[in-house]
Scaffold this motif. Sequence first.
Motif: not given
Length: 727
Positions: A556-562
């Motif tokens: 989720r952290q990676i997705a939100q960073d994108h």
Amino acid sequence: MPIPNVLKLLPPTRLSAKLLYAILPPTLLAICGVAWLQYHLARTEILGAINKEINFLAQRTADNVDELLDQRRRDLFTLSETPLIADHYHNVDFRLFDEAAAYRKELELYLSRFAERSASYARMWYLDAGGREIVRVPARAAEEAHSRRDYFVQARTARRDEWTVSSIETLAGVGSVLYFAKPIRDERDVFRGALVLAYDLSHLREALRAIEVGRRGRAYLRTGGGRTLEGRPVLEAKLERLSASRSLKRQPWTVVVEAPFDDFLGPLRTIYNATMLIAAVAILALASMLLLLVRSITRPIATLVEAARAVGAGYLSHRIPEPGPDELGTLAVAFNRMTSRLERNSRLNSELQAQLIQAEKLSAVGQLIASVAHELNNPLGAISGYAQMALLGECPPALKDDMRHVYDNVLRCRKVVDNLLFFVRKSRHERKKVDLNRAASAALELLEYRLLKTEDVAVVKKLADPAPEVAGDFQELVQVLLNLINNACDAMRLASRYPEGKRLVVSTGAAAGRAFIAVEDNGPGVPEHAKDSVFLAFFTTKSAGHGTGLGLSICRQIAQDHGGDVSFENRASGCVFRLELPEASPSELDRLEAPAEPVEHPPVPGKRVLVADDEMDIAELIARLLREDGDEVQVVLRGDEALKLLETNSYDLLISDVEMEHAKGSDLYAKLVERGDRASDRVLFVTGDVLNARVLEFFSRTGCEYLVKPFDIHELRQTARRLLARF
């Protein structure tokens, strides 16, 4: 409750402390003293026994070496007694050269057969009185000059029954040898030549190598002139060791047997540490028993005091029976109301405490990740550097392809470390054009072994055409898919319940400016009680030892960073996790695809460079790169050694690690600044400690250039060339 009444309840606590202070320190000192005394007595006995054994082994080794040398003497005397030698020089004296040649051949055959049986001699010679070779074994060896060699000069002056042996010399094509020589004298005691045997010392080395003392012990010969004949690798100078030596009988040599203490004292130290741990546990158990005893003795009899102590100990559900409408009943009602309020407040405090514990966990994980990132980046830097060197060098295509896979996986490992860093700080991520179909295929390819061979999962790919494209970091998106697919495999672990077996569907698509990748499985789905918590850090539905609770939170952290998100949906046949990202516009994709033209700097040969890094592989890699540019490179593995070199030498460039033993990279920079050395403007740091605030502050304050391990060797080479070209 009034303060004076509270103070009346404190004496049992003070009594507990007094008993603990009176019993625990003497007991602790006694246990530690006994353990220390036993350890040192055992250490003395063990070292005494080992020292005796090493002395015995040194004597036995010296006897064996003497026997080997005596065997060489016996061989020499045996060979010199053959009548073929006398027959040869007698025929030469009578000018019967044909007969002399026949005897020479017989002598050569005789020596050759002896050499084959013995297998100990690299060369054999029969030399005439002038030092010329009459017979040499092997016959194909190149002729050598012997007349002025020590072994021939000594043999010429020796008596008939004497023999000589040289110091250790080097024989071309063989290595270290000893020359055994005996004079050949006729009936009138006239010197007619010499028989010389070149004893190959590799046999003696093998005998020394066969001697084992502990794990790292060794035996070696100390000869004249400070030379040594080694059997096993030399021990590190800093190791404390046991040593014994014995002199040989016929040679001015000494046999030395040595072994480090740690080979014998390691198990004893383990027992000592275990004893101290058991002692600590015993002390804790004794303290607990004392506390229970004191509480049982000092427990109040009165009901009100018992109730108050129960509430003070945390039993907030305790209630006092209401005896009636009298004063005691009124006090009981007030007490029960107070405990009800305390119980309600305790629940609130427990919730707050759980949140604080979770925050502490995240803080601890951050510190752990920082340490792990630093320790991983050092070996990854070495692997990455040497893999890149292999790719740039001349090697077979198959090996180059293998090294390319190694380098790609090093980059993956670095990305995994970067993903862990999300819990500590925001990192700078690459933004490039990413083909989601390619990302899905790459993730499935990496997990092909588990999916098809280990888990027997039927994989279905439903990839959109044309492929959706987004702006982001390819490796991070692949990491998200790896986590989602691994979770799906774990969920389908009990898929034998389903007639259709395990089935995984990976699909891509785009709609309304949003691109997505969906991972669908036919497992049992997300449990109802876990739906609101699956994306929280450290939450997991897996059994102990099968999950950390970080995978989905990282996703989720990676997705939100994108600019996107990860969601899930339970279905009748399983569960689907969906990664959604904003679809990139054509202009943005064109901009991301346009690479900047790098400036190539030529080599600056002839410069002096100091490389300081406690990782030997990385230090040697950097030195190799700069030496290929024609620079003079000096390598040190300790910070204090680098400081000494900077005090007495001048360098054109310093390349240093930040964290080293005995002195840090900042100390080296400070030394250059203190001396006013112009090289202070040409310092390049390489570090794997990317989360250390002190290190980052140092770079920001000084403006020094740095590269993060694992680094690209081309980038390091170009940076070094650019710095060297400043002056």
